[in-house]
Design an enzyme around this catalytic site. Structure first.
Site, PDB file in Angstrom:
ATOM      1  N   ARG A 163       0.813  -1.234   0.188  1.00  8.76           N
ATOM      2  CA  ARG A 163       0.123   0.154   0.101  1.00  8.76           C
ATOM      3  C   ARG A 163       0.855   1.176   0.012  1.00  8.76           C
ATOM      4  O   ARG A 163       2.165   1.200  -0.096  1.00  8.76           O
ATOM      5  CB  ARG A 163      -0.905  -0.087   1.241  1.00  8.76           C
ATOM      6  CG  ARG A 163      -0.200   0.126   2.671  1.00  8.76           C
ATOM      7  CD  ARG A 163      -0.977   0.213   3.718  1.00  8.76           C
ATOM      8  NE  ARG A 163      -0.282   0.801   4.873  1.00  8.76           N
ATOM      9  CZ  ARG A 163      -0.662   0.570   6.082  1.00  8.76           C
ATOM     10  NH1 ARG A 163      -1.772  -0.017   6.497  1.00  8.76           N
ATOM     11  NH2 ARG A 163       0.180   1.127   6.974  1.00  8.76           N
ATOM     12  N   GLY A 164       0.402   2.430   0.007  1.00  9.59           N
ATOM     13  CA  GLY A 164       0.695   3.705   0.240  1.00  9.59           C
ATOM     14  C   GLY A 164       1.976   3.754  -0.774  1.00  9.59           C
ATOM     15  O   GLY A 164       1.823   3.665  -2.164  1.00  9.59           O
ATOM     16  N   ILE A 165       2.980   4.254  -0.210  1.00 11.23           N
ATOM     17  CA  ILE A 165       4.146   4.955  -1.201  1.00 11.23           C
ATOM     18  C   ILE A 165       4.988   3.642  -1.804  1.00 11.23           C
ATOM     19  O   ILE A 165       5.070   3.684  -2.935  1.00 11.23           O
ATOM     20  CB  ILE A 165       5.083   5.857  -0.557  1.00 11.23           C
ATOM     21  CG1 ILE A 165       4.771   6.979   0.047  1.00 11.23           C
ATOM     22  CG2 ILE A 165       6.333   5.964  -1.374  1.00 11.23           C
ATOM     23  CD1 ILE A 165       5.543   7.730   1.141  1.00 11.23           C
ATOM     24  N   ASP A 182       8.584 -10.734   6.565  1.00 12.62           N
ATOM     25  CA  ASP A 182       8.643  -9.476   7.669  1.00 12.62           C
ATOM     26  C   ASP A 182      10.377  -9.167   7.338  1.00 12.62           C
ATOM     27  O   ASP A 182      11.136 -10.016   7.552  1.00 12.62           O
ATOM     28  CB  ASP A 182       8.616  -9.815   9.162  1.00 12.62           C
ATOM     29  CG  ASP A 182       8.782  -8.801   9.979  1.00 12.62           C
ATOM     30  OD1 ASP A 182       9.299  -7.891   9.846  1.00 12.62           O
ATOM     31  OD2 ASP A 182       7.959  -8.888  10.989  1.00 12.62           O
ATOM     32  N   ALA A 239       9.458   0.021   3.279  1.00 13.96           N
ATOM     33  CA  ALA A 239       8.994  -0.419   4.350  1.00 13.96           C
ATOM     34  C   ALA A 239       9.527   0.741   5.568  1.00 13.96           C
ATOM     35  O   ALA A 239      10.379   0.895   5.700  1.00 13.96           O
ATOM     36  CB  ALA A 239       9.210  -1.586   4.772  1.00 13.96           C
ATOM     37  N   ALA A 292      11.008  10.971  26.867  1.00 15.11           N
ATOM     38  CA  ALA A 292      10.906  10.838  28.174  1.00 15.11           C
ATOM     39  C   ALA A 292       9.639   9.706  28.569  1.00 15.11           C
ATOM     40  O   ALA A 292       9.674   9.027  29.506  1.00 15.11           O
ATOM     41  CB  ALA A 292      10.222  11.957  29.061  1.00 15.11           C
ATOM     42  N   ASN A 318      11.826  16.149  14.829  1.00 13.15           N
ATOM     43  CA  ASN A 318      10.256  16.342  14.918  1.00 13.15           C
ATOM     44  C   ASN A 318       9.721  15.842  16.349  1.00 13.15           C
ATOM     45  O   ASN A 318      10.335  14.660  16.978  1.00 13.15           O
ATOM     46  CB  ASN A 318       9.593  15.408  13.955  1.00 13.15           C
ATOM     47  CG  ASN A 318       8.096  16.017  13.598  1.00 13.15           C
ATOM     48  OD1 ASN A 318       7.700  17.136  14.046  1.00 13.15           O
ATOM     49  ND2 ASN A 318       7.523  15.247  12.987  1.00 13.15           N
ATOM     50  N   TYR A 322      11.677   7.558  15.311  1.00 12.51           N
ATOM     51  CA  TYR A 322      11.995   7.660  13.678  1.00 12.51           C
ATOM     52  C   TYR A 322      12.828   8.520  13.228  1.00 12.51           C
ATOM     53  O   TYR A 322      13.545   8.125  12.246  1.00 12.51           O
ATOM     54  CB  TYR A 322      10.322   8.371  13.570  1.00 12.51           C
ATOM     55  CG  TYR A 322      10.012   8.474  12.202  1.00 12.51           C
ATOM     56  CD1 TYR A 322       9.840   7.125  11.281  1.00 12.51           C
ATOM     57  CD2 TYR A 322       9.902   9.695  11.430  1.00 12.51           C
ATOM     58  CE1 TYR A 322       9.251   7.195   9.995  1.00 12.51           C
ATOM     59  CE2 TYR A 322       9.522   9.616  10.160  1.00 12.51           C
ATOM     60  CZ  TYR A 322       9.323   8.560   9.584  1.00 12.51           C
ATOM     61  OH  TYR A 322       8.733   8.465   8.097  1.00 12.51           O
ATOM     62  N   THR A 356      -0.946  10.340   2.555  1.00 12.61           N
ATOM     63  CA  THR A 356      -1.501   8.715   2.642  1.00 12.61           C
ATOM     64  C   THR A 356      -2.234   8.648   3.852  1.00 12.61           C
ATOM     65  O   THR A 356      -2.740   9.707   4.542  1.00 12.61           O
ATOM     66  CB  THR A 356       0.017   8.339   2.936  1.00 12.61           C
ATOM     67  OG1 THR A 356       0.546   8.577   4.102  1.00 12.61           O
ATOM     68  CG2 THR A 356       1.062   8.089   1.785  1.00 12.61           C
TER      69      THR A 356
HETATM   70  P1  NAD Z   1       2.515   2.735   5.281  1.00 11.42           P
HETATM   71  O1  NAD Z   1       2.223   2.896   6.222  1.00 11.42           O
HETATM   72  O2  NAD Z   1       1.136   3.419   4.311  1.00 11.42           O
HETATM   73  O3  NAD Z   1       3.062   1.668   4.294  1.00 11.42           O
HETATM   74  C1  NAD Z   1       4.296   1.100   4.648  1.00 11.42           C
HETATM   75  C2  NAD Z   1       4.174  -0.250   4.464  1.00 11.42           C
HETATM   76  O4  NAD Z   1       5.316  -1.149   5.115  1.00 11.42           O
HETATM   77  C3  NAD Z   1       2.987  -1.179   4.805  1.00 11.42           C
HETATM   78  O5  NAD Z   1       2.448  -1.952   3.799  1.00 11.42           O
HETATM   79  C4  NAD Z   1       3.556  -2.044   6.045  1.00 11.42           C
HETATM   80  O6  NAD Z   1       2.734  -3.447   6.160  1.00 11.42           O
HETATM   81  C5  NAD Z   1       5.216  -2.160   5.532  1.00 11.42           C
HETATM   82  N1  NAD Z   1       5.854  -2.654   6.673  1.00 11.42           N
HETATM   83  C6  NAD Z   1       5.945  -2.127   7.957  1.00 11.42           C
HETATM   84  N2  NAD Z   1       6.610  -3.087   8.559  1.00 11.42           N
HETATM   85  C7  NAD Z   1       7.176  -3.941   7.806  1.00 11.42           C
HETATM   86  C8  NAD Z   1       8.047  -5.036   8.145  1.00 11.42           C
HETATM   87  N3  NAD Z   1       8.702  -5.207   9.039  1.00 11.42           N
HETATM   88  N4  NAD Z   1       8.489  -5.964   6.815  1.00 11.42           N
HETATM   89  C9  NAD Z   1       8.056  -5.712   5.587  1.00 11.42           C
HETATM   90  N5  NAD Z   1       7.031  -4.462   5.349  1.00 11.42           N
HETATM   91  C10 NAD Z   1       6.446  -3.770   6.422  1.00 11.42           C
HETATM   92  O7  NAD Z   1       3.506   4.156   4.697  1.00 11.42           O
HETATM   93  P2  NAD Z   1       3.872   5.111   3.602  1.00 11.42           P
HETATM   94  O8  NAD Z   1       3.103   6.525   4.318  1.00 11.42           O
HETATM   95  O9  NAD Z   1       3.676   4.496   2.450  1.00 11.42           O
HETATM   96  O10 NAD Z   1       5.488   5.394   4.025  1.00 11.42           O
HETATM   97  C11 NAD Z   1       6.479   4.629   3.104  1.00 11.42           C
HETATM   98  C12 NAD Z   1       7.684   4.987   3.623  1.00 11.42           C
HETATM   99  O11 NAD Z   1       7.753   6.395   3.215  1.00 11.42           O
HETATM  100  C13 NAD Z   1       8.122   4.892   5.190  1.00 11.42           C
HETATM  101  O12 NAD Z   1       9.655   4.468   4.945  1.00 11.42           O
HETATM  102  C14 NAD Z   1       7.794   6.034   5.805  1.00 11.42           C
HETATM  103  O13 NAD Z   1       8.688   6.188   6.748  1.00 11.42           O
HETATM  104  C15 NAD Z   1       8.441   7.037   4.555  1.00 11.42           C
HETATM  105  N6  NAD Z   1       7.698   8.400   4.756  1.00 11.42           N
HETATM  106  C16 NAD Z   1       6.372   8.571   4.365  1.00 11.42           C
HETATM  107  C17 NAD Z   1       6.098   9.881   4.586  1.00 11.42           C
HETATM  108  C18 NAD Z   1       4.519  10.543   4.466  1.00 11.42           C
HETATM  109  O14 NAD Z   1       4.292  11.455   4.592  1.00 11.42           O
HETATM  110  N7  NAD Z   1       3.601   9.433   4.218  1.00 11.42           N
HETATM  111  C19 NAD Z   1       6.853  11.026   4.902  1.00 11.42           C
HETATM  112  C20 NAD Z   1       8.331  10.733   4.954  1.00 11.42           C
HETATM  113  C21 NAD Z   1       8.711   9.458   4.961  1.00 11.42           C
END
Ligand code: NAD
Length: 454
Positions: free
Chosen positions: A221-223, A265, A295, A304, A353, A359, A395
């Protein structure tokens, strides 16, 4: 999630009201579509000082397909309509006098640049031996970042530093920045090195990943899903990895994109070996050409109040697994020469942040990993290592942020809007493309020039 404010300011009464109140004016961004794959309009090419790249750059820009106009200094007459892009070659700027030529070139044309247009300044690395050159080359960063903040209209401004003897290795970067693919990338400095050996040039620039296999983590999903879709559009075969609990969604994405699903995983001790085994057994020559570490998770709480498991769960997924799988795959020869590793940082890792020490540590860790590994990975394995650092991306994760903080996050950037997952995907595709072998060790923010960490 719909950006209602952006829609509102797109109407005549909305524009009138928000202008009166002095509120942000986001412009709809021109993103890539099959019908409109490029920016439309003339490209102006200026040269400040006596650049040795003038002819080579002019030929390169002509290949991008924009009707071009090459100008030695500043424009006097000539040029018709609103230009889509302005490229200023400032590589030969060595002192304040030649820096003034950059101003002279841009001053008459910035106002005429089409909406969603591009300004690209080409610079040279600041010299360790010539402090006049170093001062003005560094000065270009200030100019670019300031112009990015004032130009408006969905226009972007970026600086590309040429560190080698030729501009040819910058072709993939210039094509990216001169296209709708880079809609949400502004205020960035990208360094392009010399070609390592023979420069790889894609047969078809619209399919820079043809014949390449990419694995994307967190692709259900997502990015990650958007990255997979964009890499497939650019010709790649994809392997999609996500946690076993997301298997159903992962299978759907894989089916839609004609890719292979790998439920796993990424924090498993043997994740690297299992990826190597899975991708090694794929048809053809097996193995990977691109590894996209996407991921990621958040478990926010102030330091804290943060128990150890909340700290380590984030570090495990976002950083330790990236370090471990990268090491395993490089050691096992799981990435072909000419391949690319693209990791995902965040502007939170650059700016910090509140509530995100875990994070931000993991994401700043990605920046450290990229800077340290990139030269060695290229020298020893022929593989580039770069990172995307997303800002506020629309997202599910950001939709869950409380309204006030969400609106602040969305508007606090030069484009006054959030990015889309596809914007991160486009930058990833540029890093992973066959023509980007000279782009190495870069951390590019996909944040609309966010004020955070600027
Ligand atoms: P999301 O939560 O929608 O998707 C993350 C995906 O990673 C999920 O499908 C989840 O199941 C998978 N995942 C999590 N843990 C896992 C593991 N242990 N093994 C395999 N897969 C795993 O997040 P997103 O918003 O699409 O973000 C994607 C990346 O972009 C992340 O690294 C996030 O930190 C980074 N990011 C996002 C934003 C934002 O605004 N959305 C901003 C900065 C950075």
């Amino acid at each position: 999630m719909a950006d209602r404010y952006l829609n509102f300011t797109g109407t005549a009464p909305g524009r009138f009201l928000t202008r009166r109140l002095g509120l942000p004016q986001p412009a709809p961004l021109r993103r890539w579509s099959a019908e409109h794959p490029s920016l439309e309009g003339q490209l102006l090419h200026f040269t400040a000082g006596a650049s040795t790249y003038r002819k080579e750059l002019s030929d390169l820009l002509a290949r991008t397909g924009h009707p071009g106009l090459t100008v030695r200094g500043s424009l006097s007459g000539g040029g018709s309509g609103r230009p889509a892009a302005v490229v200023v070659d400032a590589t030969a700027v060595t002192g304040p006098e030649t820096l003034a030529e950059v101003h002279a070139a841009l001053h008459p044309v910035v106002r005429t640049l089409a909406a969603s247009g591009r300004v690209i300044v080409l610079g040279a690395p600041p010299s360790a031996d010539d402090h006049h050159q170093a001062a003005v080359q560094q000065g270009l960063e200030g100019l670019v970042r300031s112009l990015g903040k004032e130009i408006g209209g969905g226009r972007t401004v970026n600086l590309v530093r040429i560190t080698g003897p030729s501009v040819a290795p910058a072709e993939s970067t210039l094509r990216f920045l001169l296209s709708p693919r880079s809609a949400y990338v502004s205020g960035q400095v990208v360094e392009v090195g010399a070609a390592e050996g023979e420069l790889a040039i894609p047969e078809d620039w619209s399919q820079p990943l043809a014949g390449r296999t990419a694995l994307i983590t967190g692709a259900a999903r997502g990015i990650g899903e958007a990255v997979a879709e964009t890499l497939v559009r650019d010709g790649a075969q994809v392997v999609l990895l996500d946690v076993p609990s997301a298997e159903a969604d992962l299978a759907k994405v894989a089916e839609r994109l004609g890719g292979r699903a790998l439920p796993l995983d990424i924090t498993a001790d043997d994740a690297g070996e299992r990826i190597a085994e899975f991708t090694g057994a794929l048809g053809g020559r097996g193995g990977l050409d691109a590894l996209v570490h996407n991921a990621g998770i958040t478990r926010d709480r102030r330091l804290a109040n943060m128990p150890a498991e909340r700290w380590s769960s984030v570090i495990d997924v976002n950083l330790t697994s990236v370090l471990r799988t990268t090491d395993t795959l490089l050691k096992a020869g799981g990435l072909h020469r000419g391949g690319a590793i693209v990791a995902t940082a965040s502007i939170a890792g650059i700016a910090g942040n509140a509530g995100q020490t875990n994070y931000a540590a993991s994401k700043a860790g990605i920046v450290g990993l990229v800077r340290s590994l990139a030269p060695r990975a290229l020298a020893e394995h022929g593989v580039t290592v770069n990172a995307v650092a997303p800002g506020f991306i629309e997202t599910k994760m950001t939709a869950a942020v409380p309204l006030f903080i969400r609106e602040a996050g969305r508007r606090m950037n030069s484009l006054a809007q959030g990015g889309l997952p596809v914007d991160v995907a486009e930058t990833t595709a540029w890093f992973a493309g066959a023509g980007s072998g000279s782009v190495n060790g870069q951390v590019v923010r996909v944040c609309g020039q966010s004020l955070l960490g600027a």
